[in-house]
Design an enzyme around this catalytic site. Structure first.
Site, PDB file in Angstrom:
ATOM      1  CD  GLU A   1      37.209  42.650  42.654  1.00 50.80           C
ATOM      2  OE1 GLU A   1      38.274  42.369  43.221  1.00 50.80           O
ATOM      3  OE2 GLU A   1      37.167  43.351  41.634  1.00 50.80           O
TER       4      GLU A   1
ATOM      5  CG  ASP B   1      38.410  48.883  47.993  1.00 51.85           C
ATOM      6  OD1 ASP B   1      37.795  49.501  47.116  1.00 51.85           O
ATOM      7  OD2 ASP B   1      38.638  47.654  47.945  1.00 51.85           O
TER       8      ASP B   1
ATOM      9  CG  ASP C   1      41.036  44.512  45.483  1.00 53.72           C
ATOM     10  OD1 ASP C   1      40.226  44.950  44.665  1.00 53.72           O
ATOM     11  OD2 ASP C   1      42.223  44.276  45.219  1.00 53.72           O
TER      12      ASP C   1
HETATM   13  O1  TEU Z   1      39.758  44.018  40.592  1.00 56.74           O
HETATM   14  C1  TEU Z   1      39.993  42.610  40.491  1.00 56.74           C
HETATM   15  C2  TEU Z   1      40.234  42.211  39.086  1.00 56.74           C
HETATM   16  O2  TEU Z   1      40.837  41.199  38.826  1.00 56.74           O
HETATM   17  C3  TEU Z   1      39.642  43.029  38.006  1.00 56.74           C
HETATM   18  O3  TEU Z   1      40.142  42.645  36.734  1.00 56.74           O
HETATM   19  C4  TEU Z   1      38.167  42.709  38.055  1.00 56.74           C
HETATM   20  O4  TEU Z   1      38.033  41.307  38.238  1.00 56.74           O
HETATM   21  C5  TEU Z   1      37.491  43.059  36.778  1.00 56.74           C
HETATM   22  O5  TEU Z   1      37.948  44.308  36.370  1.00 56.74           O
HETATM   23  C6  TEU Z   1      36.002  43.047  37.079  1.00 56.74           C
HETATM   24  O6  TEU Z   1      35.299  43.560  35.986  1.00 56.74           O
HETATM   25  C7  TEU Z   1      40.237  44.600  41.807  1.00 56.74           C
HETATM   26  C8  TEU Z   1      39.964  46.095  41.763  1.00 56.74           C
HETATM   27  O7  TEU Z   1      38.557  46.321  41.674  1.00 56.74           O
HETATM   28  C9  TEU Z   1      40.688  46.667  40.560  1.00 56.74           C
HETATM   29  O8  TEU Z   1      40.400  48.068  40.412  1.00 56.74           O
HETATM   30  C10 TEU Z   1      42.184  46.479  40.787  1.00 56.74           C
HETATM   31  O9  TEU Z   1      42.875  46.903  39.629  1.00 56.74           O
HETATM   32  C11 TEU Z   1      42.494  44.992  41.043  1.00 56.74           C
HETATM   33  O10 TEU Z   1      41.617  44.358  41.966  1.00 56.74           O
HETATM   34  C12 TEU Z   1      43.876  44.877  41.668  1.00 56.74           C
HETATM   35  O11 TEU Z   1      43.808  45.357  43.000  1.00 56.74           O
END
Ligand code: TEU
Length: 577
Positions: free
Chosen positions: A270, A99, A206
């Site tokens: 993501e 990640d 991420d």
């Molecule tokens: O998630 C990005 C984020 O903004 C999350 O709210 C995501 O868009 C949403 O849950 C999708 O259903 C990433 C990581 O996956 C998350 O676990 C972290 O908390 C976040 O970034 C901060 O690093």
């Protein structure tokens, strides 16, 4: 059609280190535990392991708050353990991606400690520092009215240097300032090259569309008159320099490395809050040389308010035609562009798919899990599975109290709901948010993996960091490995079917039938004269099956099927070749 690539045809398996297997009894999953379970992972028929953050971290956001990119959180193990994992994956002919969390660090990272030490520190501009504003009464105010993804504001006051710093997430996750070339160079060295040099095969990136902010930080428009803070993702998603930054990351770093078997390393971004395919294409078009593919969250967001909005956990009913339209949008996106995308319905940030999109009661949960699995493997795009979905793990019981939830996001939405209810601003918010958390909290994906029916489901000999599901004796890998009719056995079978029929399933074009039907999801896949017909029943009632004419049955998730009728939660595939 599409140029074949290893990462298009691979199935990825996401492992959440805290919850996979605890080898030393401290209640936390760890990397030696993953190594112990390599035979299980290799038996699934997956090609790539995506390991969620295992870097050193105070664990405020389960490792998405990194305090040292070049060290491993001690309860997870050591850098040598990760090197061993790289070797073991490769020995099992699987790749390993890590990640890449570089929108922010933990406030415990030495970079932030230096940056906050003084306004003159050379790393001051590696983060976003801004002076306070003051209202007419002379009260100090944050530089803007932005709402964080975890409720609350996005600015925290630093007494020592008398300025605010920006954090889109928790206050312990200050945002890195990508406008600074020195900061970017340090990210490339410490978070990327350090691990690429150890032989990893790529990254899940991420919050990949948030590194370029509108650094003039305009005030967000008021969409929620009852609150000072306002959703403001438009000021940091898909910003003015985002493609420049990702292109640089690719050309300066990623393009210099290859996988253990000599292919291009893979990136999957993501990309939340970006429903427009034209915007997505700028990231994933092969011509752009930015990312290989991205996750969009339209499916997992069904019924959810937008992340960073004040209604993420305010559940709203959705209907099957909505899901069908989303699938068609991204399947046809792949058909008509040189872009690519992902196929998934679970990850560490979302409720379990059986509970979210089908039915997790005793009577229907196994049938639901098999039907949803079949739905995934026949779709075009790169398939991502999340640990536990292959054994049909489901959401925590609704009876669990908020104390059993561990996620910072859940607790901050809950605290906000309690305050708004008690202030009389929104009297029913507590009940609505609790209902939403019971369905959609990120915690549901983070219950420890259920290995067998022994104490703590075989996850740990100690006290698990998070409560085991009450049903681990009924839902666990060991029981299912011995049962040819289990969810696990079915997943192994359909993963090999996806490989055997990869032209139609991985690369085929998509044709939706009967779009407005609210009970069944029926579509065809086509590839150079071959056709597959997929019929899925999303209800507890028998439904009329579409005519399959002279096609032959490839697979059904049920036994003793009748041609004209789909059993409840039955998935069925015919082919004409
Ligand atoms: O998630 C990005 C984020 O903004 C999350 O709210 C995501 O868009 C949403 O849950 C999708 O259903 C990433 C990581 O996956 C998350 O676990 C972290 O908390 C976040 O970034 C901060 O690093």
């Amino acid at each position: 059609l599409h140029t074949p690539q290893w990462w298009k045809e691979s199935t990825f398996y996401q492992i959440y280190p805290a919850s996979f297997r605890d080898s030393n009894g401290d209640g936390w999953g760890d990397i030696p535990g993953i190594l112990e379970k390599m035979p299980y992972i290799a038996s699934l028929g997956v090609d790539v392991v995506w390991l969620s953050p295992m870097f050193d971290s105070p664990q405020i956001d389960m490792g998405y708050d990194i305090s040292d990119y070049e060290a491993v959180y001690p309860p997870y193990g050591t850098v040598q353990d990760v090197e061993k994992l790289v070797g073991e994956c490769h020995r099992n002919e699987m790749k390993l991606i890590l990640d890449l969390v570089v929108n922010h660090t933990s406030d415990q990272h030495k970079w932030f400690q230096e940056s906050r030490s003084s306004k003159e520190n050379p790393k001051r501009d590696w983060y976003f520092w801004r002076p306070a504003r003051y209202d007419e009464q002379g009260n100090r105010m944050a530089p803007t009215n932005y709402r964080s993804y975890f409720a609350g504001g996005t600015w925290t006051w630093d007494e020592h240097t008398q300025e605010y710093y920006l954090h889109l997430y928790d206050r312990t996750q200050p945002d890195l300032n990508w406008e600074s070339p020195d900061c970017r160079r340090a990210i490339y060295d410490s978070a990327m090259r350090f691990w690429l040099d150890k032989g990893i095969d790529g990254f899940r990136i991420d919050t990949v569309n948030k590194y370029s902010k509108h650094v003039d930080f305009p005030e967000a428009p008021v969409t929620d008159p009852s609150s000072f803070i306002q959703p403001a993702a438009q000021f940091w998603c898909n910003g003015p320099r985002i493609h420049e930054f990702i292109k640089e990351m690719n050309s300066d770093v990623l393009s210099k490395y290859s996988t253990y078997d000599g292919q291009a390393v893979v990136t999957v971004g993501e990309l939340s809050m970006t429903p427009d395919p034209e915007v997505v294409l700028k990231y994933v078009s092969a011509r752009e040389k930015e990312l290989d593919m991205v996750f969009q969250f339209d499916i997992t967001h069904l019924g959810q308010g937008p992340p960073g909005g004040n209604s993420k956990y305010d559940f709203t009913e959705w209907k099957l035609p909505e899901m069908k339209r989303i699938v068609r949008k991204w399947q046809t996106f792949i058909d008509r562009t040189d872009g690519w995308t992902t196929v998934f319905n679970e990850n560490h940030d979302n409720g379990r798919s059986v509970s979210r999109f089908a039915n997790d009661t005793l009577e229907w949960r196994e049938k639901s899990a098999k039907m949803l699995g079949l739905w995934l493997v026949v779709q075009t795009g790169t398939l991502f599975l999340y640990q536990g979905q292959e054994i049909g793990m489901i959401n925590a019981p609704k009876e669990w109290s908020i104390e059993e939830y561990k996620d910072v996001e859940a607790h901050k939405y809950w605290k906000e709901a309690v305050r708004l209810a008690e202030d009389g601003v929104d009297p029913t918010r507590k009940e609505r948010i609790m209902h939403g958390l019971q369905l959609m909290a990120r915690d549901h994906a983070r219950l420890p993996f259920q290995w067998n029916s022994s104490a703590n489901g075989g996850f740990s000999n100690g006290q698990p960091w998070m409560r085991m599901h009450d049903l681990y004796k009924e839902i666990n890998a060991e029981a299912q490995e011995k049962d040819a009719d289990s969810v696990l056995s079915f997943y192994k079978r359909i993963l090999s079917l996806r490989k055997e029929h990869k032209d139609v399933f991985v690369y085929g074009t998509f044709e939706l039938l009967d779009p407005e039907n609210i009970s069944t999801f029926v579509f065809r896949k086509h590839y150079q004269g071959k056709t597959a017909l997929v019929t899925l029943n999303f209800t507890t009632a028998p439904q009329t099956a579409p005519p399959a004419d002279d096609m032959r049955l490839l697979i059904s998730s049920c036994h003793k099927i009748s041609t004209a009728t789909l059993q409840p939660y039955e998935g069925r595939v015919y082919i004409d070749y």
